[in-house]
Design an enzyme around this catalytic site. Sequence first.
Site, PDB file in Angstrom:
ATOM      1  N   HIS A 190      -3.775   4.592   4.394  1.00  0.00           N
ATOM      2  CA  HIS A 190      -4.924   3.677   4.305  1.00  0.00           C
ATOM      3  C   HIS A 190      -6.089   4.372   3.591  1.00  0.00           C
ATOM      4  CE1 HIS A 190      -8.061   0.851   5.295  1.00  0.00           C
ATOM      5  NE2 HIS A 190      -8.734   1.818   5.900  1.00  0.00           N
ATOM      6  N   ARG A 243       0.854  -1.185   0.000  1.00  0.00           N
ATOM      7  CA  ARG A 243       0.000   0.000   0.000  1.00  0.00           C
ATOM      8  C   ARG A 243       0.889   1.234   0.000  1.00  0.00           C
ATOM      9  NH1 ARG A 243      -2.509   0.925   5.347  1.00  0.00           N
ATOM     10  NH2 ARG A 243      -1.098   2.689   5.322  1.00  0.00           N
ATOM     11  N   TYR A 261       3.150   5.124  11.762  1.00  0.00           N
ATOM     12  CA  TYR A 261       3.357   3.725  12.161  1.00  0.00           C
ATOM     13  C   TYR A 261       4.225   2.901  11.210  1.00  0.00           C
ATOM     14  CZ  TYR A 261      -0.715   3.274   9.024  1.00  0.00           C
ATOM     15  OH  TYR A 261      -1.553   3.349   7.956  1.00  0.00           O
TER      16      TYR A 261
HETATM   17  C1  LIG Z   1     -16.513  -5.272   9.772  1.00  0.00           C
HETATM   18  C2  LIG Z   1     -15.543  -4.143   9.771  1.00  0.00           C
HETATM   19  N1  LIG Z   1     -14.675  -4.004  10.797  1.00  0.00           N
HETATM   20  C3  LIG Z   1     -13.800  -2.971  10.791  1.00  0.00           C
HETATM   21  C4  LIG Z   1     -13.798  -2.054   9.773  1.00  0.00           C
HETATM   22  C5  LIG Z   1     -12.808  -0.893   9.793  1.00  0.00           C
HETATM   23  N2  LIG Z   1     -11.770  -1.094   8.800  1.00  0.00           N
HETATM   24  C6  LIG Z   1     -11.814  -0.467   7.606  1.00  0.00           C
HETATM   25  S1  LIG Z   1     -10.533  -0.875   6.622  1.00  0.00           S
HETATM   26  C7  LIG Z   1      -9.862  -1.881   7.786  1.00  0.00           C
HETATM   27  C8  LIG Z   1      -8.567  -2.622   7.523  1.00  0.00           C
HETATM   28  C9  LIG Z   1      -8.621  -3.474   6.313  1.00  0.00           C
HETATM   29  O1  LIG Z   1      -7.337  -3.901   5.942  1.00  0.00           O
HETATM   30  P1  LIG Z   1      -7.131  -4.897   4.761  1.00  0.00           P
HETATM   31  O2  LIG Z   1      -8.157  -5.966   4.820  1.00  0.00           O
HETATM   32  O3  LIG Z   1      -5.725  -5.328   4.766  1.00  0.00           O
HETATM   33  O4  LIG Z   1      -7.471  -4.040   3.459  1.00  0.00           O
HETATM   34  P2  LIG Z   1      -6.711  -2.736   2.886  1.00  0.00           P
HETATM   35  O5  LIG Z   1      -7.493  -1.561   3.404  1.00  0.00           O
HETATM   36  O6  LIG Z   1      -5.317  -2.759   3.369  1.00  0.00           O
HETATM   37  O7  LIG Z   1      -6.803  -2.823   1.402  1.00  0.00           O
HETATM   38  C10 LIG Z   1     -10.662  -1.906   8.934  1.00  0.00           C
HETATM   39  C11 LIG Z   1     -10.347  -2.685  10.145  1.00  0.00           C
HETATM   40  C12 LIG Z   1     -14.740  -2.224   8.736  1.00  0.00           C
HETATM   41  N3  LIG Z   1     -14.775  -1.410   7.678  1.00  0.00           N
HETATM   42  N4  LIG Z   1     -15.596  -3.282   8.741  1.00  0.00           N
END
Ligand SMILES: Cc1ncc(C[n+]2csc(CCOP(=O)(O)OP(=O)(O)O)c2C)c(N)n1
Length: 361
Positions: free
Chosen positions: A255, A251, A264
């Site tokens: 985020h 990435r 971080y």
């Molecule tokens: C059910 C749920 N829990 C928590 C969140 C908050 N949240 C949004 S993105 C994220 C991290 C996701 O990381 P990853 O799966 O690695 O995807 P990336 O964003 O890195 O593409 C979280 C915890 C959410 N959107 N939905």
Amino acid sequence: MKTLPPIQYLDQEGQPSQPCPEWCNKPDWLLRCYHYMVLARQFDTKAIALQRTGQLGTYASLLGSEGIDVPVALSMKPSDVLVPYYRNHACQIIRGMPLEEAFLYWGGDERGNSSDQMGEDFPNAVPIATQSLHACGVASAFKIRNQKRAAVTFIGDGGTSKGDFMEALNVAGVWQLPVVFIINNNQWAISIPRQIQSAVAQLADKAVAAGIPGIQVDGNDPIAMHEAINNALNRAHEGKGATLIEAISYRLGDHTTADDATRYRSNDELKAAWERDPIKRLRNFLALQNFWDESKEQALLQETHQLVQEAANKYIEISPQKIDSIFDYLYAEPNNQLIEQKDWAIVKAMQGGSHYEGESS
Ligand SMILES: Cc1ncc(C[n+]2csc(CCOP(=O)(O)OP(=O)(O)O)c2C)c(N)n1
Ligand SMILES: [Mg+2]
């Protein structure tokens, strides 16, 4: 368990690390792929600029995922169905979503998520991992109807720790569903690094428990991605069931625009990841094949910049929806409380100087 290195054809300088498939001797697909990767990055740059100047909502950057999404979208058939998460706008744009509608979605207007051009593709899933199960539902329908179609769904590395994802893999395996799961392993789930998300050596190994093939691919290598997705789609179309592809990427941005990754992760890590940039890698390979030069590069940058700029202008000119549209689309028939709230919202909007009258819904 034996861990194999990710499938790769191009090293980080764009030099073949093993003989490339024969189709790479022709420029057609490679140039299309490069065009869309550059377009996606231009869209991303503009989206962040719009957000930073108060003209877009919170935005999830696609920076670093171009080498995954573009080959996937170019390999899918129009009749396949995309079940995306919130980082797949490159895929959506290639499958027909107009650029201005992609801006509209990130501007907080749901009309951008219901484009006429989206066919049967799903809207973005923001609740993590829910889309994996939706994709299995779609694939079940294809199987029941005996249609030669596949559902393609994406998830982040962090999302693979959710039960929904494991349940989806399981049902896809036991029902032999025509679905392709793609993990964009960009090494971070917001501020949680890959190493402390799961003890498994490769996220692709999660396929083992579901009895489906799982492969790890260099997601910064569009040739490797093209091969992987094509094989997986062929399997699905031929009724041979599901595949899990773990695409290794990074990435390169925050985020979302609500995040500050410098808090971080180290600059050195980010710098090393830029060395693996999928766009640079494909450009070097194109040049090596004599398919590309500096004047073509400049022309492409100008063309894509203009496309994005025109779309941004169109987006900015789209009138917002009427304030009460949120009530109109909640239920087929509004109840009394909703009617009351709707009237209240209209009065408030007019008191606040909103141009309520005459706005299109
Ligand atoms: C059910 C749920 N829990 C928590 C969140 C908050 N949240 C949004 S993105 C994220 C991290 C996701 O990381 P990853 O799966 O690695 O995807 P990336 O964003 O890195 O593409 C979280 C915890 C959410 N959107 N939905
Ligand atoms: Mg991630």
